[in-house]
Design a protein around this motif. Sequence first.
Motif, PDB file in Angstrom:
ATOM      1  N   VAL A  66       0.405   8.960  -6.146  1.00 27.79           N
ATOM      2  CA  VAL A  66       0.165  10.265  -5.145  1.00 27.79           C
ATOM      3  C   VAL A  66       1.641  10.918  -4.678  1.00 27.79           C
ATOM      4  N   VAL A  67       2.110  10.224  -4.112  1.00 27.12           N
ATOM      5  CA  VAL A  67       3.420  11.458  -4.177  1.00 27.12           C
ATOM      6  C   VAL A  67       4.168  11.998  -4.971  1.00 27.12           C
ATOM      7  N   PHE A  68       4.366  10.930  -5.285  1.00 30.30           N
ATOM      8  CA  PHE A  68       5.965  10.870  -6.124  1.00 30.30           C
ATOM      9  C   PHE A  68       5.439  11.703  -7.697  1.00 30.30           C
ATOM     10  N   PRO A  69       3.877  11.383  -8.560  1.00 35.62           N
ATOM     11  CA  PRO A  69       3.859  11.842  -9.402  1.00 35.62           C
ATOM     12  C   PRO A  69       2.872  13.437  -9.184  1.00 35.62           C
ATOM     13  N   LEU A  86       7.816  17.969   1.514  1.00 33.42           N
ATOM     14  CA  LEU A  86       7.872  17.265   2.921  1.00 33.42           C
ATOM     15  C   LEU A  86       6.189  17.683   3.081  1.00 33.42           C
ATOM     16  N   LEU A  87       5.107  18.171   2.888  1.00 33.85           N
ATOM     17  CA  LEU A  87       3.596  18.351   3.015  1.00 33.85           C
ATOM     18  C   LEU A  87       3.189  17.047   2.572  1.00 33.85           C
ATOM     19  N   VAL A  88       3.589  16.802   1.156  1.00 33.42           N
ATOM     20  CA  VAL A  88       2.854  15.621   0.347  1.00 33.42           C
ATOM     21  C   VAL A  88       3.676  14.592   1.031  1.00 33.42           C
ATOM     22  N   VAL A  89       4.564  14.058   1.542  1.00 31.44           N
ATOM     23  CA  VAL A  89       4.920  13.016   2.864  1.00 31.44           C
ATOM     24  C   VAL A  89       4.433  13.105   4.029  1.00 31.44           C
ATOM     25  N   LEU A 111      13.200   7.485  -7.256  1.00 32.70           N
ATOM     26  CA  LEU A 111      11.467   6.868  -7.218  1.00 32.70           C
ATOM     27  C   LEU A 111      11.503   5.854  -6.492  1.00 32.70           C
ATOM     28  N   LEU A 112      12.453   5.460  -6.494  1.00 38.18           N
ATOM     29  CA  LEU A 112      13.112   4.005  -5.782  1.00 38.18           C
ATOM     30  C   LEU A 112      12.833   4.263  -4.447  1.00 38.18           C
ATOM     31  N   GLY A 113      14.126   5.430  -4.275  1.00 32.22           N
ATOM     32  CA  GLY A 113      13.565   5.927  -3.236  1.00 32.22           C
ATOM     33  C   GLY A 113      12.563   6.271  -2.192  1.00 32.22           C
ATOM     34  N   MET A 114      11.937   6.617  -2.704  1.00 33.59           N
ATOM     35  CA  MET A 114      10.996   7.114  -1.762  1.00 33.59           C
ATOM     36  C   MET A 114       9.801   6.186  -2.055  1.00 33.59           C
ATOM     37  N   ALA A 116       0.949  -1.345  -0.055  1.00 27.81           N
ATOM     38  CA  ALA A 116       0.152   0.027   0.126  1.00 27.81           C
ATOM     39  C   ALA A 116       0.636   1.296  -0.056  1.00 27.81           C
ATOM     40  N   GLY A 117       1.694   1.288   1.001  1.00 27.97           N
ATOM     41  CA  GLY A 117       2.840   2.065   0.865  1.00 27.97           C
ATOM     42  C   GLY A 117       3.809   2.541  -0.057  1.00 27.97           C
ATOM     43  N   THR A 118       4.225   1.627  -1.405  1.00 29.60           N
ATOM     44  CA  THR A 118       4.650   2.041  -2.323  1.00 29.60           C
ATOM     45  C   THR A 118       3.563   2.576  -3.814  1.00 29.60           C
TER      46      THR A 118
END
Length: 243
Positions: free
Chosen positions: A131-134, A220-223, A162-165, A123-125
Amino acid sequence: MTFWDHLDELRSSLIRVLIVVAVFAVAAFILKDELFALVLAPQDSSFVTYRIIAAESFRLHLMNTGLTEQFMIHMRTAAYAGLLVASPYVLYEVFRFVSPGLYDSERRYAVWLVGAAYVMFVAGTLVNYFVVFPLTVHFLGTYQVSAEVENMLTLQSYVDTLLGMNLTMGIVFELPVVCALMARLGLLGHALMSRYRRHAVVVILIAAAVITPTGDAFTLLVVSLPIYLLYEVSIWVVRLVEK
């Protein structure tokens, strides 16, 4: 079983895990077009997330600056994809190795714990990918101080982010599972988590600043927002465990 018998069994499990991961990694390496169609999809406004939020038309222009970078990125991405696809089997081997030493009640809890941990990681990936990466790519990739300055992003920067996030968000999404386990052990209660909610917000912002690879306020806010929502979900999960 003796210690050396356990060690032999562990070695056999590790060999099987490495073989399965290697098979999926090789398959991902061979399916290069399909693999990078997924990896590079967020660079274009046709991506599903951008269509939902009705983002303006855009396309990031990625470039390569090293002779071996594209090949190494291909190998690293294929290895990550192989490990991600093979992760259910990896968890099965881990459980298969430790389950003989568990009581029946412990084995049932272990099944639920491992299953929940895997679901939350996936779910996190997915949350990161859709959401977060785009949102991060759209904001930072199209941000310009002047129309005369064009953004030229490297492929390595894009893939590493991408891979790190993905990995980071997968680990962060384990928060409800960890809280449930601590509540089951009597180390955590929902009243305590509710009482220190404001302190948790500060900790979440600090943690998001540490794990955010880009270091900007927008990311920062998105994460931070998903992590805070996970904290609220964790309070609810801990309350259920206490009951």
